[in-house]
Design a protein around this motif. Structure first.
Motif, PDB file in Angstrom:
ATOM      1  N   VAL A 167      42.842  91.697  51.649  1.00  0.00           N
ATOM      2  CA  VAL A 167      44.200  91.154  51.769  1.00  0.00           C
ATOM      3  C   VAL A 167      44.368  89.982  50.788  1.00  0.00           C
ATOM      4  CG1 VAL A 167      45.725  89.848  53.325  1.00  0.00           C
ATOM      5  CG2 VAL A 167      44.603  91.933  54.142  1.00  0.00           C
ATOM      6  N   THR A 168      43.340  89.148  50.680  1.00  0.00           N
ATOM      7  CA  THR A 168      43.418  87.984  49.784  1.00  0.00           C
ATOM      8  C   THR A 168      43.478  88.410  48.321  1.00  0.00           C
ATOM      9  OG1 THR A 168      42.213  86.599  51.345  1.00  0.00           O
ATOM     10  CG2 THR A 168      42.211  85.878  49.041  1.00  0.00           C
ATOM     11  N   VAL A 169      42.543  89.265  47.908  1.00  0.00           N
ATOM     12  CA  VAL A 169      42.449  89.554  46.472  1.00  0.00           C
ATOM     13  C   VAL A 169      43.619  90.429  45.998  1.00  0.00           C
ATOM     14  CG1 VAL A 169      40.905  91.596  46.498  1.00  0.00           C
ATOM     15  CG2 VAL A 169      40.817  89.979  44.598  1.00  0.00           C
ATOM     16  N   PHE A 170      44.045  91.407  46.819  1.00  0.00           N
ATOM     17  CA  PHE A 170      45.198  92.208  46.387  1.00  0.00           C
ATOM     18  C   PHE A 170      46.486  91.375  46.503  1.00  0.00           C
ATOM     19  CE2 PHE A 170      42.319  95.914  47.101  1.00  0.00           C
ATOM     20  CZ  PHE A 170      42.339  96.365  45.789  1.00  0.00           C
ATOM     21  N   GLY A 171      46.542  90.495  47.518  1.00  0.00           N
ATOM     22  CA  GLY A 171      47.691  89.590  47.648  1.00  0.00           C
ATOM     23  C   GLY A 171      47.785  88.644  46.458  1.00  0.00           C
ATOM     24  N   PHE A 172      46.645  88.210  45.956  1.00  0.00           N
ATOM     25  CA  PHE A 172      46.590  87.329  44.776  1.00  0.00           C
ATOM     26  C   PHE A 172      47.285  87.991  43.584  1.00  0.00           C
ATOM     27  CE2 PHE A 172      43.843  85.670  41.172  1.00  0.00           C
ATOM     28  CZ  PHE A 172      44.324  84.367  41.214  1.00  0.00           C
ATOM     29  N   MET A 173      47.151  89.339  43.497  1.00  0.00           N
ATOM     30  CA  MET A 173      47.801  90.065  42.394  1.00  0.00           C
ATOM     31  C   MET A 173      49.244  90.451  42.746  1.00  0.00           C
ATOM     32  SD  MET A 173      44.791  92.522  40.883  1.00  0.00           S
ATOM     33  CE  MET A 173      44.001  93.017  42.405  1.00  0.00           C
ATOM     34  N   GLY A 174      49.638  90.277  44.009  1.00  0.00           N
ATOM     35  CA  GLY A 174      51.032  90.552  44.398  1.00  0.00           C
ATOM     36  C   GLY A 174      51.205  91.694  45.375  1.00  0.00           C
ATOM     37  N   ILE A 175      50.117  92.352  45.762  1.00  0.00           N
ATOM     38  CA  ILE A 175      50.243  93.488  46.685  1.00  0.00           C
ATOM     39  C   ILE A 175      50.071  92.969  48.111  1.00  0.00           C
ATOM     40  CG2 ILE A 175      49.343  95.750  47.332  1.00  0.00           C
ATOM     41  CD1 ILE A 175      48.347  95.949  44.382  1.00  0.00           C
ATOM     42  N   THR A 176      51.191  92.924  48.819  1.00  0.00           N
ATOM     43  CA  THR A 176      51.164  92.359  50.178  1.00  0.00           C
ATOM     44  C   THR A 176      51.468  93.416  51.237  1.00  0.00           C
ATOM     45  OG1 THR A 176      53.448  91.694  49.811  1.00  0.00           O
ATOM     46  CG2 THR A 176      51.759  90.009  49.461  1.00  0.00           C
ATOM     47  N   ASP A 177      51.982  94.566  50.798  1.00  0.00           N
ATOM     48  CA  ASP A 177      52.288  95.646  51.749  1.00  0.00           C
ATOM     49  C   ASP A 177      51.038  96.527  51.867  1.00  0.00           C
ATOM     50  OD1 ASP A 177      53.192  97.806  53.147  1.00  0.00           O
ATOM     51  OD2 ASP A 177      54.985  98.144  51.939  1.00  0.00           O
ATOM     52  N   ILE A 178      50.120  96.121  52.751  1.00  0.00           N
ATOM     53  CA  ILE A 178      48.828  96.818  52.876  1.00  0.00           C
ATOM     54  C   ILE A 178      48.655  97.298  54.312  1.00  0.00           C
ATOM     55  CG2 ILE A 178      46.317  96.620  52.635  1.00  0.00           C
ATOM     56  CD1 ILE A 178      46.721  94.334  50.685  1.00  0.00           C
ATOM     57  N   THR A 179      48.347  98.589  54.462  1.00  0.00           N
ATOM     58  CA  THR A 179      48.083  99.158  55.788  1.00  0.00           C
ATOM     59  C   THR A 179      46.633  99.619  55.843  1.00  0.00           C
ATOM     60  OG1 THR A 179      50.360  99.954  55.876  1.00  0.00           O
ATOM     61  CG2 THR A 179      48.814 100.925  57.453  1.00  0.00           C
ATOM     62  N   PHE A 180      45.914  99.192  56.857  1.00  0.00           N
ATOM     63  CA  PHE A 180      44.509  99.604  57.015  1.00  0.00           C
ATOM     64  C   PHE A 180      44.391 100.767  57.994  1.00  0.00           C
ATOM     65  CE2 PHE A 180      43.881  95.394  55.310  1.00  0.00           C
ATOM     66  CZ  PHE A 180      42.720  95.511  54.570  1.00  0.00           C
ATOM     67  N   ILE A 181      43.502 101.674  57.673  1.00  0.00           N
ATOM     68  CA  ILE A 181      43.139 102.776  58.573  1.00  0.00           C
ATOM     69  C   ILE A 181      41.627 102.638  58.769  1.00  0.00           C
ATOM     70  CG2 ILE A 181      42.991 105.300  58.809  1.00  0.00           C
ATOM     71  CD1 ILE A 181      45.327 105.042  56.430  1.00  0.00           C
ATOM     72  N   HIS A 182      41.183 102.463  59.993  1.00  0.00           N
ATOM     73  CA  HIS A 182      39.759 102.222  60.230  1.00  0.00           C
ATOM     74  C   HIS A 182      39.070 103.431  60.840  1.00  0.00           C
ATOM     75  CE1 HIS A 182      41.316  97.983  60.227  1.00  0.00           C
ATOM     76  NE2 HIS A 182      40.306  97.897  59.393  1.00  0.00           N
ATOM     77  N   VAL A 183      37.893 103.757  60.305  1.00  0.00           N
ATOM     78  CA  VAL A 183      36.996 104.723  60.966  1.00  0.00           C
ATOM     79  C   VAL A 183      35.756 103.930  61.341  1.00  0.00           C
ATOM     80  CG1 VAL A 183      35.642 106.827  60.757  1.00  0.00           C
ATOM     81  CG2 VAL A 183      37.810 106.631  59.549  1.00  0.00           C
ATOM     82  N   GLU A 184      35.492 103.824  62.640  1.00  0.00           N
ATOM     83  CA  GLU A 184      34.395 102.972  63.095  1.00  0.00           C
ATOM     84  C   GLU A 184      33.322 103.802  63.797  1.00  0.00           C
ATOM     85  OE1 GLU A 184      36.476  98.783  63.988  1.00  0.00           O
ATOM     86  OE2 GLU A 184      36.791 100.267  65.556  1.00  0.00           O
ATOM     87  N   ASN A 185      32.201 103.134  64.038  1.00  0.00           N
ATOM     88  CA  ASN A 185      31.123 103.690  64.872  1.00  0.00           C
ATOM     89  C   ASN A 185      30.318 104.804  64.215  1.00  0.00           C
ATOM     90  OD1 ASN A 185      31.702 101.945  67.057  1.00  0.00           O
ATOM     91  ND2 ASN A 185      33.425 103.254  67.632  1.00  0.00           N
ATOM     92  N   ASP A 186      30.273 104.820  62.906  1.00  0.00           N
ATOM     93  CA  ASP A 186      29.453 105.824  62.222  1.00  0.00           C
ATOM     94  C   ASP A 186      28.001 105.753  62.713  1.00  0.00           C
ATOM     95  OD1 ASP A 186      28.691 107.762  60.267  1.00  0.00           O
ATOM     96  OD2 ASP A 186      27.968 106.135  58.981  1.00  0.00           O
TER      97      ASP A 186
END
Ligand SMILES: Cc1cc2nc3c(=O)[nH]c(=O)nc-3n(C[C@H](O)[C@H](O)[C@H](O)COP(=O)(O)O)c2cc1C
Length: 210
Positions: A167-186
């Motif tokens: 979120v920080t590094v892409f926001g630094f370049m201007g990309i703030t519309d970020i949606t996360f999809i998580h796959v957990e418990n591998d």
């Protein structure tokens, strides 16, 4: 018509959850948006190099003053930045490695955060010396993890240097519309993993149909 940049960064092939999920995302996206185009970059199987001394010299010298050696040192980074800027939408697969992103992905970030291309720098500015240049984009990130509990309020929240970093590094370049999809418990497998995959698939279906 939009252009997608699809990036994978897991070094795994068929075993990779992030790869499988980004592939399903792009397939469903293309069904819903048949005129959209896609560029694919496989960092996991074709890593980009670390930045080195010549790269740094080239990145901080104006292009008109580049020697042939400096021009060559920055050529790949220029191509990666061109590719990055050409996209309207990003779908990126990034595993969690030791609470952050894999080194392979960090190398890519170091290649595309470029003064004058993705971020403007005004040393004399009294506030906000850095200004983002990558505006109006949308990003989807599939993050695969071996465990769970990294979300806000979770047991391992304080150890999560993955989502907040992105979120920080892409926001630094201007990309703030970020949606996360998580796959957990591998690392657990079984029902814990299959439930997480089912949740990720449901989110992908909803996002690509929206
Ligand atoms: C070097 C390495 C470090 C890892 N570090 C973590 C970690 O800090 N936290 C975690 O939950 N899982 C960790 N894992 C597990 C991976 O995040 C998990 O296997 C994930 O599914 C990998 O993504 P992929 O399936 O797309 O390859 C690590 C795996 C490897 C190989």
């Amino acid at each position: 018509m939009a252009h997608l940049l699809h990036i994978d960064s897991s070094p795994r092939g068929e075993r990779s959850h992030s790869r499988r999920m980004t592939r399903e995302f792009v397939e469903q996206w293309q069904q819903a948006h048949p005129s959209d185009t896609v560029t694919y970059r496989d960092l996991g199987h074709s890593p980009v190099p670390y930045v080195d001394e010549l790269w740094i010299a080239a990145a901080f010298t104006s292009p008109e003053q580049h020697t042939p050696e400096l021009r060559e040192a920055i050529r790949l980074s220029d191509r990666l930045v061109d590719e990055f800027l050409a996209a309207d939408i990003y779908i990126i697969g990034v595993p969690m490695y030791n609470f952050s992103v894999p080194g392979i992905f960090k190398s890519y970030i170091d290649q595309i955060v470029r003064i004058g291309r993705t971020v403007a720098f005004e040393p004399n500015a009294t506030v906000n010396a850095f200004q983002p240049l990558v505006l109006g984009k949308k990003m989807f990130i599939v993050e695969a993890r071996g465990d769970s509990g990294f979300q806000p309020g979770g047991e391992y929240e304080k150890m999560n240097y993955h989502d907040p970093y992105l979120v920080t590094v892409f926001g630094f370049m201007g990309i703030t519309d970020i949606t996360f999809i998580h796959v957990e418990n591998d690392e657990y497998g079984g029902q814990k993993l299959s439930e997480s995959i089912a949740n990720a698939r449901a989110k992908i279906s909803a996002l690509t149909a929206a």
